[in-house]
Design a protein around this motif. Structure first.
Motif: not given
Length: 158
Positions: A83-88, A128-129, A70-77
Motif C-alpha cells: 500500500v502506497t502511503l506517500v508518493r512524489v 514492514l515498509y 516517481a518515488k514512494a513509501w509503502q507498507r507491505v502486508g
C-alpha cells in the motif's frame, strides 16, 4: 505415448500451439505477487518502534536511472500488493517532496537520495515498509532494505 515432461501434445496428433499454455510462468508469478510472496534477496532491517518518536529512513538510488522517476513509501502486508502511503511524482526538479498525514517523502535527485519521515510513531505503525521507485503500472523497484518496525521492550533491534 508416455509423458516426458516436455511434450506439447497428447501424442495422438493433437497440437497445443496457440493455447496460451506457454504463458503459465507469468500467471504463476502474478499469483505469487498477489498472494504476498516475498521476493528472494530482499533484506529486512529491524527498527525499534518508540511511541511518539519520529522515524527517518534514507534510501539511495541510481542517479542515472531513477533521478526523474516517481518515488514512494509503502507498507507491505502479509497478503496482496504493498500500500502506497506517500508518493512524489516524476519530474526533473532539484528537490521534490510530498506529505500525506504523518508521512513526509523528500526526493533529492542531485544527491540520488530519498528521505522518508514518519512522525508520531504508534503501535499501529508496527509492520514492514519499503522505499521504492514507483514505475506504475509496472512493478516497483525496491531502493533499500525493507524496514520492519518492531516492539523492542527497551532493547535495541539488531
Amino acid at each position: 505415448m508416455p509423458w516426458d515432461g516436455w511434450q506439447t501434445g497428447s501424442g495422438k496428433g493433437e497440437r497445443m500451439d496457440g493455447t496460451g499454455l506457454q504463458g503459465w510462468p507469468r500467471l504463476l508469478l502474478l499469483l505469487l505477487y498477489v498472494s504476498g510472496f516475498e521476493a528472494v534477496g530482499v533484506e529486512e532491517e529491524p527498527q525499534c518502534l518508540i511511541e511518539g518518536e519520529n522515524l527517518t529512513v534514507r534510501c539511495p538510488y541510481n542517479i542515472v536511472t531513477y533521478s526523474s522517476s516517481a518515488k514512494a513509501w509503502q507498507r507491505v502486508g502479509s497478503q496482496g500488493p504493498p500500500v502506497t502511503l506517500v508518493r512524489v511524482e516524476a519530474g526533473d526538479k532539484s528537490q521534490k517532496q510530498a506529505q500525506t498525514g504523518w508521512y513526509l517523502l523528500e526526493d533529492y535527485p542531485t544527491e540520488a537520495m530519498v528521505r522518508v519521515t514518519k512522525t508520531e510513531l504508534g503501535k499501529q505503525d508496527l509492520g514492514l515498509y519499503q522505499c521504492v521507485v514507483d514505475l506504475s503500472p509496472r512493478d516497483s523497484v525496491i531502493l533499500h532494505d525493507r524496514i520492519r518496525l518492531v516492539e523492542c521492550n527497551g532493547e535495541a533491534a539488531s
